[in-house]
Write an enzyme that holds these catalytic residues in place. Structure first.
Site, mmCIF file in Angstrom:
data_model
loop_
_atom_site.group_PDB
_atom_site.id
_atom_site.type_symbol
_atom_site.label_atom_id
_atom_site.label_comp_id
_atom_site.label_asym_id
_atom_site.label_seq_id
_atom_site.Cartn_x
_atom_site.Cartn_y
_atom_site.Cartn_z
ATOM 1 C CG HIS A 184 -1.781 1.159 1.403
ATOM 2 N ND1 HIS A 184 -3.158 1.096 1.286
ATOM 3 C CD2 HIS A 184 -1.503 2.458 1.713
ATOM 4 C CE1 HIS A 184 -3.677 2.287 1.499
ATOM 5 N NE2 HIS A 184 -2.685 3.142 1.769
ATOM 6 C CD GLU A 185 1.493 3.619 3.625
ATOM 7 O OE1 GLU A 185 1.754 4.672 2.994
ATOM 8 O OE2 GLU A 185 0.448 3.463 4.277
ATOM 9 C CG HIS A 230 0.398 6.015 -0.852
ATOM 10 N ND1 HIS A 230 -0.745 6.422 -1.509
ATOM 11 C CD2 HIS A 230 -0.026 5.493 0.338
ATOM 12 C CE1 HIS A 230 -1.803 6.151 -0.753
ATOM 13 N NE2 HIS A 230 -1.393 5.585 0.361
#
Length: 253
Positions: free
Chosen positions: A57-58, A61
């Site tokens: 997820h990170e 980003h």
């Protein structure tokens, strides 16, 4: 952008959980009595898989920000897929895992600090925010397809199905247009200055208020799970298996 040894170690724990779940006695699953080997396997599979998905997820980003003009994410180590770079160990891993074990709700955990002034456009800023939850949705769909297309033992099916469902829950939570969550980050570049100022002030407490509502307001958590199961069903999820996986993971209840 090679995966860090930490990420590979997390994947190893996840795989170990899958192996244990696969070799557990599955004859009593339908009566919701679980072999200890399946319980241990599902716990390791789901907890390890959730931390791995937090990393992805990170990383999502960060990689979109990098390609969108913010080269600082490379210097901060965000492209290493090392979960330690995205988190405070207590607040971003341990506390969310505690909430996951207590209530089965995956709190958003990590954070990457993007220098938005370096990004090329408002559209890029929105995609940077959306990249995280979309990675969870993608992982959920892949796991769902894995269950549907690859023959495997029932113990592994229930563990992977519950992990896939958690990805959908994480997607829904993060996509909400609430300050501090990715849904707000996606619309923030297009909001008037007053709304952006409000979001900056509310960023710290708004997610806490959301989770207080989910845990304390009757029916709020059920509404979240109903919506998550609806999306899970729409992508071909095995609902009954996910429910069995939830029960194995929350074995003390």
């Amino acid at each position: 952008m090679r995966p860090s040894p930490i990420f590979l170690g997390i994947l190893a724990v996840t795989v170990l959980g899958g192996v244990l779940a696969a070799f557990g006695d599955t004859t009593t699953i339908s009566s919701q009595k679980y072999d200890p080997l399946i319980i241990i396997g599902v716990v390791l599979l789901v907890a390890g898989g959730w931390v791995a998905s937090l990393t992805l997820h990170e990383f999502g980003h960060a990689v979109v920000a990098f390609r969108g003009g913010d080269s600082s994410v490379a210097h901060k180590g965000y492209l290493s897929m090392d979960v330690r770079k995205y988190t405070d160990p207590a607040l971003s891993i341990i506390l969310p895992l505690v909430f996951l074990f207590i209530g089965g709700i995956p709190l958003p955990g990590g954070a990457v600090w993007i220098e938005h002034g370096r990004l090329r456009s408002r559209t890029v800023q929105s995609w940077v925010s959306l990249a995280g939850p979309l990675s969870n949705l993608g992982v959920g769909v892949v796991l769902t397809l894995l269950v549907a297309l690859v023959p495997m033992s029932s113990g592994l099916v229930i563990g992977i199905s519950f992990l896939a469902l958690l990805q959908i829950v994480t997607f829904i939570l993060n996509i909400l247009p609430i300050p501090g969550l990715d849904g707000w980050g996606a619309i923030e570049p297009y909001l008037p200055p007053g709304a952006r100022e409000f979001g900056a002030k509310a960023r710290m407490w708004a997610p806490i208020a959301l989770f207080a509502v989910l845990f304390l307001l009757p029916g709020a958590s059920s509404l979240l799970w109903q919506g998550s199961y609806a999306v899970f069903d729409s992508v071909g999820g095995f609902t009954l298996a996910a429910q069995y996986g939830y029960n194995a993971f929350m074995f003390w209840k």
